[in-house]
Design a protein around this motif. Sequence first.
Motif, short mmCIF file in Angstrom:
data_model
loop_
_atom_site.label_atom_id
_atom_site.label_comp_id
_atom_site.label_asym_id
_atom_site.label_seq_id
_atom_site.Cartn_x
_atom_site.Cartn_y
_atom_site.Cartn_z
N GLY A 181 17.53 -5.87 -65.19
CA GLY A 181 17.57 -4.41 -65.22
C GLY A 181 18.54 -3.85 -64.19
O GLY A 181 19.30 -2.91 -64.47
N TYR A 182 18.53 -4.44 -63.00
CA TYR A 182 19.46 -4.00 -61.95
C TYR A 182 20.90 -4.25 -62.37
O TYR A 182 21.76 -3.36 -62.25
CB TYR A 182 19.18 -4.75 -60.64
N VAL A 183 21.19 -5.44 -62.87
CA VAL A 183 22.55 -5.79 -63.24
C VAL A 183 23.05 -4.88 -64.37
O VAL A 183 24.18 -4.37 -64.32
CB VAL A 183 22.63 -7.28 -63.67
N ALA A 184 22.21 -4.64 -65.37
CA ALA A 184 22.61 -3.78 -66.48
C ALA A 184 22.86 -2.34 -66.01
O ALA A 184 23.84 -1.70 -66.42
CB ALA A 184 21.55 -3.80 -67.57
N ASP A 185 22.00 -1.85 -65.15
CA ASP A 185 22.14 -0.48 -64.66
C ASP A 185 23.41 -0.31 -63.84
O ASP A 185 24.17 0.66 -64.03
CB ASP A 185 20.92 -0.11 -63.81
N GLU A 186 23.69 -1.25 -62.94
CA GLU A 186 24.88 -1.15 -62.12
C GLU A 186 26.15 -1.40 -62.93
O GLU A 186 27.23 -0.90 -62.58
CB GLU A 186 24.80 -2.13 -60.95
N ALA A 187 26.03 -2.14 -64.02
CA ALA A 187 27.18 -2.33 -64.90
C ALA A 187 27.57 -1.00 -65.55
O ALA A 187 28.75 -0.62 -65.59
CB ALA A 187 26.88 -3.37 -65.97
N VAL A 188 26.57 -0.29 -66.06
CA VAL A 188 26.84 1.03 -66.65
C VAL A 188 27.47 1.95 -65.61
O VAL A 188 28.44 2.67 -65.89
CB VAL A 188 25.54 1.66 -67.21
N GLN A 189 26.94 1.91 -64.39
CA GLN A 189 27.48 2.76 -63.33
C GLN A 189 28.92 2.38 -63.00
O GLN A 189 29.76 3.25 -62.76
CB GLN A 189 26.61 2.63 -62.08
N SER A 190 29.22 1.11 -63.02
CA SER A 190 30.58 0.65 -62.72
C SER A 190 31.57 1.05 -63.82
O SER A 190 32.74 1.32 -63.54
CB SER A 190 30.60 -0.88 -62.54
N PHE A 191 31.11 1.08 -65.05
CA PHE A 191 31.95 1.52 -66.16
C PHE A 191 32.11 3.04 -66.17
O PHE A 191 32.99 3.55 -66.86
CB PHE A 191 31.35 1.07 -67.49
N ILE A 210 39.43 -0.12 -59.55
CA ILE A 210 38.20 0.35 -58.90
C ILE A 210 37.43 -0.81 -58.30
O ILE A 210 36.63 -0.62 -57.38
CB ILE A 210 37.31 1.15 -59.88
N GLY A 211 37.69 -2.03 -58.80
CA GLY A 211 37.02 -3.19 -58.22
C GLY A 211 37.45 -3.51 -56.81
O GLY A 211 36.79 -4.28 -56.12
N SER A 212 38.54 -2.90 -56.35
CA SER A 212 39.00 -3.15 -54.99
C SER A 212 38.29 -2.27 -53.97
O SER A 212 38.41 -2.49 -52.77
CB SER A 212 40.51 -2.93 -54.90
N PHE A 213 37.55 -1.27 -54.45
CA PHE A 213 36.83 -0.38 -53.54
C PHE A 213 35.52 -1.01 -53.09
O PHE A 213 34.84 -1.71 -53.85
CB PHE A 213 36.56 0.97 -54.21
N GLY A 214 35.14 -0.73 -51.86
CA GLY A 214 33.93 -1.32 -51.29
C GLY A 214 32.67 -1.00 -52.06
O GLY A 214 31.77 -1.84 -52.18
N ALA A 215 32.57 0.22 -52.58
CA ALA A 215 31.35 0.61 -53.29
C ALA A 215 31.13 -0.26 -54.53
O ALA A 215 29.99 -0.65 -54.84
CB ALA A 215 31.43 2.08 -53.71
N ILE A 216 32.22 -0.58 -55.25
CA ILE A 216 32.10 -1.43 -56.43
C ILE A 216 31.90 -2.89 -56.03
O ILE A 216 31.11 -3.62 -56.64
CB ILE A 216 33.34 -1.28 -57.33
N LYS A 217 32.60 -3.32 -54.96
CA LYS A 217 32.41 -4.69 -54.50
C LYS A 217 30.95 -4.94 -54.10
O LYS A 217 30.42 -6.04 -54.31
CB LYS A 217 33.35 -4.99 -53.32
N HIS A 218 30.32 -3.93 -53.50
CA HIS A 218 28.91 -4.07 -53.14
C HIS A 218 28.07 -4.37 -54.39
O HIS A 218 27.21 -5.26 -54.38
CB HIS A 218 28.40 -2.81 -52.46
N LYS A 219 28.31 -3.61 -55.47
CA LYS A 219 27.55 -3.81 -56.70
C LYS A 219 27.78 -5.20 -57.28
O LYS A 219 26.83 -5.90 -57.65
CB LYS A 219 27.94 -2.74 -57.73
#
Length: 583
Positions: free
Chosen positions: A354-364, A285-294
């Motif tokens: 807060g941003y990093v933690a939130d996007e981490a949860v979303q990425s998982f 999933i890390g190869s997708f643009g949406a995750i790379k943006h995060k």
Amino acid sequence: MVSPQEVFTPEDFNDEQRMIAKTTADFVNNEVLPNMEKLEEQYKTGDFSLTVSLLRKAADIGLLAGDIPAKYGGLELDKVCQMLVSEFISRSGGFSVSLGGHTGIGTWPITYFGTPEQKAYYLPKLGTGEWLAAYALSEPGSGSDALGARAKAVLNAEGTHYILNGTKMWISNAGFADIFIVFCKVDGEKFSAFIVHRDYPGVSTGKEENKMGIHSSSTRQLILENVPVPKENLLGEIGKGHLIAFNCLNLGRYKLGGGVVGGAKSILEHTAKYVMERKQFDRPIGSFGAIKHKIGEMVARIYATESMSYRTAGLIHNILADVDADDVDRILKGIEEYAIECSIMKVYGSEMLGYVADEAVQSFGGYGYSEEYPVARAYRDARINRIFEGTNEINRLLIPGMLLKRSMRGELPLMQATQRILDELLAGPSFDEEDDAPLSKERKAIVDAKKIALLIAGIAVQKYGQKLTEEQEVLIAFSDIAMDVFAMESSYLRALKLHQSRPHETTTRDALAATQVFINDAVGRIELTARRILPTISEGDNLRIQLAAIKRFSKYEMVDTVRLRRYLADRAYEVQGYPVFTI
């Protein structure tokens, strides 16, 4: 604008600073993280013996004595070293709150405001962990309004003891602390501070708070019922407790800047690894643009916060470099000089985390919402940082408040600078020559962003004068602009310094990319904030002229941030974490 050589950056760490960082990291990795599950369960029983044991192990390697002067058995570390300890201890979640509560606001009041006798008696014990400390300021009815405290101290008839009564709320380390720094009003009027021992008659604590996060830290009420405190335990002067409270909070904000950077880097490490292991549609999933943006955005925001945190640590270190450890007045004056930067670090850093933690949860995804994975705890733990050390709202009001006070005292030529901006507007646009120097466009963006900040401040002061303190929406808008400006400039100066000294290194390219991403988006945020608040402070023809000025000062040749974020994400995958700098 200052030159890159005038700012301190992580790339400037000396051998001692790197050694302190490694010592702290080794302690966390070897002693704390293997015990995280047990530490997280302590609040259910109220038994924090594991935390106490680990704090005393930390003391054995000097981690409780960093701020304590050498003459009292401490290490007397420089401010950069102290920031590094905060960064690397923060990876331990709630345990870092326990350690920081002891070494910081639990110890600083005695370090900076104690009498020679108090320092000689308490500091050696605090440095070795023989005694552990807590800071008791907040009350059930007074949080942000600390001076509204109702806890009371009255001198007894014999003149030997103050009798303390009251309840303190949200006290970190209350479950195991041996001494408490307690703020009360003498005779119900004079805000003052006292050293209170746990074993004094009438001292008790409430039950453990069932908190959202930082479960591995103890948080309780402190209850004082006719507690006799020897008059020798008064800290500082009667009625001057606010100097102790607010100066220690300023120091706490500075330390928090390093802490949030360390926490965010740890979250990024977990996330970068996970998104390259987790596959969907037959690819990571890390190869997708949406995750790379995060991931790319995480890197850029961590970089900006890291840059301004160590820039500030360097400024404080420099101003205190030749100050004797016992020269409290000069120390406090030096810290006060950068109180604005400390508030900026607290607000910007906690919101970055807060941003990093939130996007981490979303990425998982769903796994991020499970306590079986580390980002769930990180998400819960991160939230308190926007409340600790004064809420972000209070700090957003402090930033312009301190600037205006300095301006009123003639220390800061705010109105003169604003007038220069207005004169520039009347003179019409200038046609700057093309500049091919590295980051020249970013430099111009910073210069223009400062003009926007000055314009907003000057117009607001002209309209409201002394009543500006009541216009919180205006003050907060200015703070948001000022914080972005400081982050932009800190990022730019660090990247340029790297480019000048190591032009061909990969980490230099990382810093340049992060700087461009950050400044590109910050220009847009500043323009939007300025356009939103201007109609509140201006109208008519003046408003039209000022809006045109905002448009002119926001002119910026946009960069391809999609490409740059993808690059930063790929670098994060390559190093499995934060790519710009490692110890």
